[in-house]
Write a protein that holds these residues in place. Structure first.
Motif, PDB file in Angstrom:
ATOM      1  N   SER A  18       0.814  -1.203   0.000  1.00 49.67           N
ATOM      2  CA  SER A  18       0.000   0.000   0.000  1.00 49.67           C
ATOM      3  C   SER A  18       0.854   1.262   0.000  1.00 49.67           C
ATOM      4  O   SER A  18       0.634   2.179  -0.789  1.00 49.67           O
ATOM      5  CB  SER A  18      -0.927  -0.001   1.212  1.00 49.67           C
ATOM      6  OG  SER A  18      -1.710   1.170   1.246  1.00 49.67           O
ATOM      7  N   SER A  19       1.859   1.314   0.868  1.00 49.37           N
ATOM      8  CA  SER A  19       2.628   2.545   1.044  1.00 49.37           C
ATOM      9  C   SER A  19       3.683   2.769  -0.033  1.00 49.37           C
ATOM     10  O   SER A  19       3.993   3.907  -0.373  1.00 49.37           O
ATOM     11  CB  SER A  19       3.313   2.543   2.417  1.00 49.37           C
ATOM     12  OG  SER A  19       4.256   1.484   2.502  1.00 49.37           O
ATOM     13  N   SER A  20       4.253   1.691  -0.572  1.00 44.54           N
ATOM     14  CA  SER A  20       5.333   1.844  -1.543  1.00 44.54           C
ATOM     15  C   SER A  20       4.913   1.504  -2.969  1.00 44.54           C
ATOM     16  O   SER A  20       5.161   2.275  -3.889  1.00 44.54           O
ATOM     17  CB  SER A  20       6.533   0.968  -1.134  1.00 44.54           C
ATOM     18  OG  SER A  20       7.077   1.404   0.089  1.00 44.54           O
ATOM     19  N   VAL A  21       4.300   0.345  -3.171  1.00 47.34           N
ATOM     20  CA  VAL A  21       3.914  -0.050  -4.527  1.00 47.34           C
ATOM     21  C   VAL A  21       2.818   0.879  -5.052  1.00 47.34           C
ATOM     22  O   VAL A  21       2.948   1.479  -6.119  1.00 47.34           O
ATOM     23  CB  VAL A  21       3.450  -1.511  -4.570  1.00 47.34           C
ATOM     24  CG1 VAL A  21       3.007  -1.887  -5.980  1.00 47.34           C
ATOM     25  CG2 VAL A  21       4.578  -2.425  -4.110  1.00 47.34           C
ATOM     26  N   ALA A  22       1.711   0.990  -4.292  1.00 50.12           N
ATOM     27  CA  ALA A  22       0.658   1.927  -4.690  1.00 50.12           C
ATOM     28  C   ALA A  22       1.106   3.358  -4.389  1.00 50.12           C
ATOM     29  O   ALA A  22       0.986   4.244  -5.225  1.00 50.12           O
ATOM     30  CB  ALA A  22      -0.645   1.604  -3.978  1.00 50.12           C
ATOM     31  N   GLY A  23       1.623   3.569  -3.182  1.00 50.68           N
ATOM     32  CA  GLY A  23       2.205   4.866  -2.850  1.00 50.68           C
ATOM     33  C   GLY A  23       1.355   5.770  -1.993  1.00 50.68           C
ATOM     34  O   GLY A  23       1.263   6.974  -2.242  1.00 50.68           O
ATOM     35  N   ARG A  34      -4.616  13.983   8.841  1.00 47.67           N
ATOM     36  CA  ARG A  34      -4.838  15.316   8.268  1.00 47.67           C
ATOM     37  C   ARG A  34      -4.080  15.515   6.964  1.00 47.67           C
ATOM     38  O   ARG A  34      -4.511  16.262   6.094  1.00 47.67           O
ATOM     39  CB  ARG A  34      -4.420  16.397   9.276  1.00 47.67           C
ATOM     40  CG  ARG A  34      -5.222  16.396  10.563  1.00 47.67           C
ATOM     41  CD  ARG A  34      -4.725  17.459  11.523  1.00 47.67           C
ATOM     42  NE  ARG A  34      -5.470  17.454  12.774  1.00 47.67           N
ATOM     43  CZ  ARG A  34      -5.154  16.693  13.816  1.00 47.67           C
ATOM     44  NH1 ARG A  34      -4.105  15.872  13.738  1.00 47.67           N
ATOM     45  NH2 ARG A  34      -5.870  16.729  14.917  1.00 47.67           N
ATOM     46  N   THR A  35      -2.940  14.827   6.837  1.00 47.97           N
ATOM     47  CA  THR A  35      -2.129  14.934   5.623  1.00 47.97           C
ATOM     48  C   THR A  35      -1.654  13.548   5.227  1.00 47.97           C
ATOM     49  O   THR A  35      -1.199  12.777   6.067  1.00 47.97           O
ATOM     50  CB  THR A  35      -0.902  15.843   5.839  1.00 47.97           C
ATOM     51  OG1 THR A  35      -1.348  17.123   6.306  1.00 47.97           O
ATOM     52  CG2 THR A  35      -0.126  16.028   4.543  1.00 47.97           C
ATOM     53  N   MET A  36      -1.760  13.234   3.938  1.00 50.41           N
ATOM     54  CA  MET A  36      -1.335  11.940   3.435  1.00 50.41           C
ATOM     55  C   MET A  36      -0.167  12.125   2.472  1.00 50.41           C
ATOM     56  O   MET A  36      -0.111  13.108   1.731  1.00 50.41           O
ATOM     57  CB  MET A  36      -2.499  11.246   2.716  1.00 50.41           C
ATOM     58  CG  MET A  36      -2.348   9.757   2.561  1.00 50.41           C
ATOM     59  SD  MET A  36      -2.309   8.835   4.132  1.00 50.41           S
ATOM     60  CE  MET A  36      -3.825   9.361   4.920  1.00 50.41           C
ATOM     61  N   LEU A  37       0.759  11.175   2.515  1.00 50.28           N
ATOM     62  CA  LEU A  37       1.912  11.195   1.615  1.00 50.28           C
ATOM     63  C   LEU A  37       1.634  10.290   0.431  1.00 50.28           C
ATOM     64  O   LEU A  37       1.306   9.107   0.596  1.00 50.28           O
ATOM     65  CB  LEU A  37       3.168  10.727   2.355  1.00 50.28           C
ATOM     66  CG  LEU A  37       4.443  10.583   1.511  1.00 50.28           C
ATOM     67  CD1 LEU A  37       4.873  11.935   0.960  1.00 50.28           C
ATOM     68  CD2 LEU A  37       5.566   9.958   2.332  1.00 50.28           C
ATOM     69  N   PHE A  38       1.761  10.836  -0.773  1.00 50.56           N
ATOM     70  CA  PHE A  38       1.628  10.064  -2.007  1.00 50.56           C
ATOM     71  C   PHE A  38       3.010   9.934  -2.628  1.00 50.56           C
ATOM     72  O   PHE A  38       3.578  10.927  -3.091  1.00 50.56           O
ATOM     73  CB  PHE A  38       0.682  10.745  -2.989  1.00 50.56           C
ATOM     74  CG  PHE A  38      -0.735  10.889  -2.475  1.00 50.56           C
ATOM     75  CD1 PHE A  38      -1.601   9.810  -2.481  1.00 50.56           C
ATOM     76  CD2 PHE A  38      -1.193  12.106  -1.988  1.00 50.56           C
ATOM     77  CE1 PHE A  38      -2.906   9.932  -2.008  1.00 50.56           C
ATOM     78  CE2 PHE A  38      -2.493  12.245  -1.528  1.00 50.56           C
ATOM     79  CZ  PHE A  38      -3.347  11.153  -1.525  1.00 50.56           C
ATOM     80  N   SER A  39       3.557   8.729  -2.629  1.00 54.35           N
ATOM     81  CA  SER A  39       4.905   8.523  -3.150  1.00 54.35           C
ATOM     82  C   SER A  39       5.030   7.120  -3.741  1.00 54.35           C
ATOM     83  O   SER A  39       5.623   6.228  -3.144  1.00 54.35           O
ATOM     84  CB  SER A  39       5.944   8.729  -2.039  1.00 54.35           C
ATOM     85  OG  SER A  39       7.255   8.631  -2.547  1.00 54.35           O
TER      86      SER A  39
END
Length: 266
Positions: A18-23, A34-39
């Motif tokens: 979820s965090s790396s492959v999709a980002g 409150r804030t999401m990281l898209f990477s």
């Protein structure tokens, strides 16, 4: 229990997908969603993966990301060498913020022909209708059993593992509802160029809305090959005696990790 999913190794893998492959992941400098990281970390070859997506629920609303390779050649033998396009879509709920960080700055020479634009939807899409359409499409694909073509089973009598060939509904790949929210040619505002910004490794702060990022002239490559162990892959190994590494992140100015950051853990 061989079939239990209550293991840290399986939980860590799911979090990584979820965090790396999709980002998508919670931004480390905020709390409460409150804030999401898209990477997203794109594979080198489309033969490894053609698209990915994920959603993250929070107290302030649902975030979502989806990306896919486009303009892929019909001949899959060219999935290691073709020049393609990457389309990314982001959803940020009302009152929330997103931080977009594209992993390009580690090798700017490789991306000298790459261009990146970002735009925001000028329409108010029907999210629930898009989710329903996406679920129906996925159900039809699952009925065709387009999931994993085999599984490994254990023969208790022979005391050996064997490969069981069978189409499965589990693991059937389905694209995100974000590509059903609006058509590719929908009304988007801006189309601002963010190539230099991304190549410099800078973060882009985004307010609530639906966004589309298009990366053009993306060069596919062959994936690194090894004998199945992490230490056999030269890109994931480095002699710690060559220079100082760590303690956690080689470049502590950003939240962007690369293989150098994980060397001390290996």
């Amino acid at each position: 229990d061989l079939y239990s999913r209550n293991h840290p190794m399986l939980g860590a893998m799911a979090e990584w997908m979820s965090s790396s492959v999709a980002g998508i992941s919670h931004h480390p400098r905020t709390t409460g969603g409150r804030t999401m990281l898209f990477s997203p970390l794109f594979p080198k070859s489309a033969a490894m993966l053609e698209y990915a997506s994920s959603e993250q629920g929070t107290p302030v609303g649902d975030y979502a990301i989806a990306w896919r390779f486009e303009d892929l050649p019909e001949n899959k033998n060219q999935y290691n060498s073709a020049v393609v396009k990457i389309r990314i879509r982001l959803m940020i709920p009302p009152t929330a913020k997103g931080v977009l960080e594209l992993p390009l700055h580690s090798n700017p020479k490789k991306f000298k022909k790459t261009t990146i634009t970002i735009s925001k939807s000028t329409q108010i899409p029907d999210i629930e209708a898009a989710r329903t359409e996406s679920r129906l499409k996925c159900s039809r694909r699952r009925r065709k059993r387009l999931g994993f073509p085999f599984s490994w089973e254990y023969d208790k009598d022979r005391k050996k593992w064997y490969r069981l060939e069978s189409g499965k509904s589990i693991g059937t790949p389905c694209e995100s509802f974000l590509f059903n929210v609006l058509p590719v040619q929908a009304s988007w505002s801006g189309h601002a160029d963010m190539t230099d910004h991304a190549l410099q490794g800078k973060e882009t702060i985004l307010n609530a809305g639906i966004y589309e990022i298009v990366i053009s002239n993306w060069q596919l490559e062959r994936e690194v090959e090894g004998r199945g162990r992490l230490g056999d892959l030269p890109e994931y190994f480095r002699d710690a005696s060559l220079d100082e590494i760590g303690p956690y992140c080689q470049d502590q100015k950003t939240g962007q990790w690369d293989v150098e950051d994980a060397t001390h853990l290996i």
